[in-house]
Motif scaffolding. Structure first.
Motif, mmCIF file in Angstrom:
data_model
loop_
_atom_site.group_PDB
_atom_site.id
_atom_site.type_symbol
_atom_site.label_atom_id
_atom_site.label_comp_id
_atom_site.label_asym_id
_atom_site.label_seq_id
_atom_site.Cartn_x
_atom_site.Cartn_y
_atom_site.Cartn_z
ATOM 1 N N ARG A 50 1.018 -9.628 0.270
ATOM 2 C CA ARG A 50 2.116 -8.923 0.970
ATOM 3 C C ARG A 50 3.263 -8.641 0.012
ATOM 4 N N TYR A 51 3.611 -9.677 -0.743
ATOM 5 C CA TYR A 51 4.738 -9.532 -1.668
ATOM 6 C C TYR A 51 4.465 -8.394 -2.657
ATOM 7 N N VAL A 52 3.246 -8.382 -3.180
ATOM 8 C CA VAL A 52 2.880 -7.357 -4.175
ATOM 9 C C VAL A 52 2.879 -5.962 -3.531
ATOM 10 N N GLY A 56 5.938 -2.418 -3.845
ATOM 11 C CA GLY A 56 5.617 -1.078 -4.340
ATOM 12 C C GLY A 56 4.810 -1.113 -5.631
ATOM 13 N N ALA A 57 4.440 -2.320 -6.095
ATOM 14 C CA ALA A 57 3.730 -2.435 -7.379
ATOM 15 C C ALA A 57 2.350 -1.766 -7.359
ATOM 16 N N GLU A 64 -5.833 4.577 -2.060
ATOM 17 C CA GLU A 64 -7.127 3.869 -1.967
ATOM 18 C C GLU A 64 -6.959 2.430 -2.423
ATOM 19 N N ALA A 65 -6.261 2.271 -3.561
ATOM 20 C CA ALA A 65 -6.053 0.917 -4.102
ATOM 21 C C ALA A 65 -5.231 0.080 -3.120
ATOM 22 N N ASP A 156 11.708 -1.173 1.682
ATOM 23 C CA ASP A 156 10.452 -1.604 1.061
ATOM 24 C C ASP A 156 9.587 -0.376 0.774
ATOM 25 N N ARG A 157 8.361 -0.621 0.314
ATOM 26 C CA ARG A 157 7.429 0.432 -0.100
ATOM 27 C C ARG A 157 7.294 1.570 0.928
ATOM 28 N N PHE A 158 7.224 1.225 2.229
ATOM 29 C CA PHE A 158 6.947 2.253 3.230
ATOM 30 C C PHE A 158 8.211 2.747 3.931
ATOM 31 N N GLU A 159 9.203 1.874 4.078
ATOM 32 C CA GLU A 159 10.454 2.290 4.728
ATOM 33 C C GLU A 159 11.115 3.435 3.957
ATOM 34 N N GLY A 160 10.895 3.454 2.633
ATOM 35 C CA GLY A 160 11.533 4.451 1.782
ATOM 36 C C GLY A 160 10.892 5.833 1.829
#
Ligand code: TYD
Length: 222
Positions: A50-52, A56-57, A64-65, A156-160
């Motif tokens: 989750r953290y990774v 956004g890493a 896909e990844a 976070d990755r998706f909120e942005g």
């Protein structure tokens, strides 16, 4: 007897975490052993993933990844937490599950639906939710709520992602609810917290009847 498996789904700022927690407390009040959990995460191994993911890493590696890492996290969560709980008769309430991969990575991220389906078959197998509550608010409203909750913290990755991404998510969840009416129930999450909680409780009572579930005595430790 196997416990029941309930998942919450929806876009950002729809109130899933609040309502998952309220529902778990209400089920518990019947004396039913209850596991409240979330994805990505929910087990020590999956929380690392989750953290990774949310940092956004994995994003530069492509959708896909990301789908593969979400699936790996889900595999650990299912193996170490969800299946053992269900086998002991507990009810599991999970904030997001495999439908989030279908919609975020599949619909919005354009990962081949056949690849998503194949991963779901391998990782989830028969551990399908008995009931999925899809919380719905217009994308703009959800983004506003998520921004209020965040305060001065960063996205976070998706909120942005842009509004158009969040609109695709909403359409994806609405289509899912229409396509799988036996498992999925759409909840209008624009009304007050109390009204939404009551709407959810009515659905859970009607579909799964917690009042007549066997009580897991092991949860009454002194
Ligand atoms: P979280 O902080 O739990 O967000 P929310 O409160 O909106 O549930 O972060 C989870 C994020 O991960 C969320 O933006 C949705 C995304 N996600 C996927 O893209 N695919 C998945 O399979 C899952 C489980 C979550």
């Amino acid at each position: 007897m196997r416990g029941r498996f309930i998942t919450f789904e929806g876009g950002e700022g729809t109130g899933k975490s609040t309502h998952a927690s309220l529902l778990a407390q209400r089920i518990k009040s019947f004396g039913i052993g209850t596991l409240l959990t979330r994805e990505p995460g929910g087990s020590p191994g999956a929380e690392v993933m989750r953290y990774v993911l949310l940092s956004g890493a994995v994003r530069p590696l492509g959708a896909e990844a990301e789908a593969v890492v979400f699936a790996a996290a889900r595999d650990d969560h299912l193996t170490t937490m969800i299946r053992p709980a269900l086998e002991r008769g507990k009810w599991v309430v999970c904030d997001r599950f495999a439908d989030s991969t279908r919609i975020y990575q599949g619909v919005a991220g354009k990962v081949d639906p056949l690849a998503i389906k194949a991963m779901e078959r391998i990782i989830v197998g028969d551990t399908k939710p008995d009931l999925t509550l899809i919380l719905d608010v217009p994308a703009k409203e959800g983004m506003k709520r998520a921004a209020e909750r965040r305060g001065s913290g960063s996205t976070d990755r998706f909120e942005g992602e842009a509004l158009s991404f969040h609109e695709k998510l909403r359409d994806g969840f609405l289509t899912l609810a229409a396509n799988e009416p036996d498992r999925c129930v759409l909840i209008d999450a624009t009304s007050s917290k109390e009204q939404v909680a009551e709407q959810i409780w009515r659905v859970v009572s009607k579909k799964l009847d917690p009042a007549s579930a066997p009580i897991a005595f092991e949860d009454f430790k002194v």
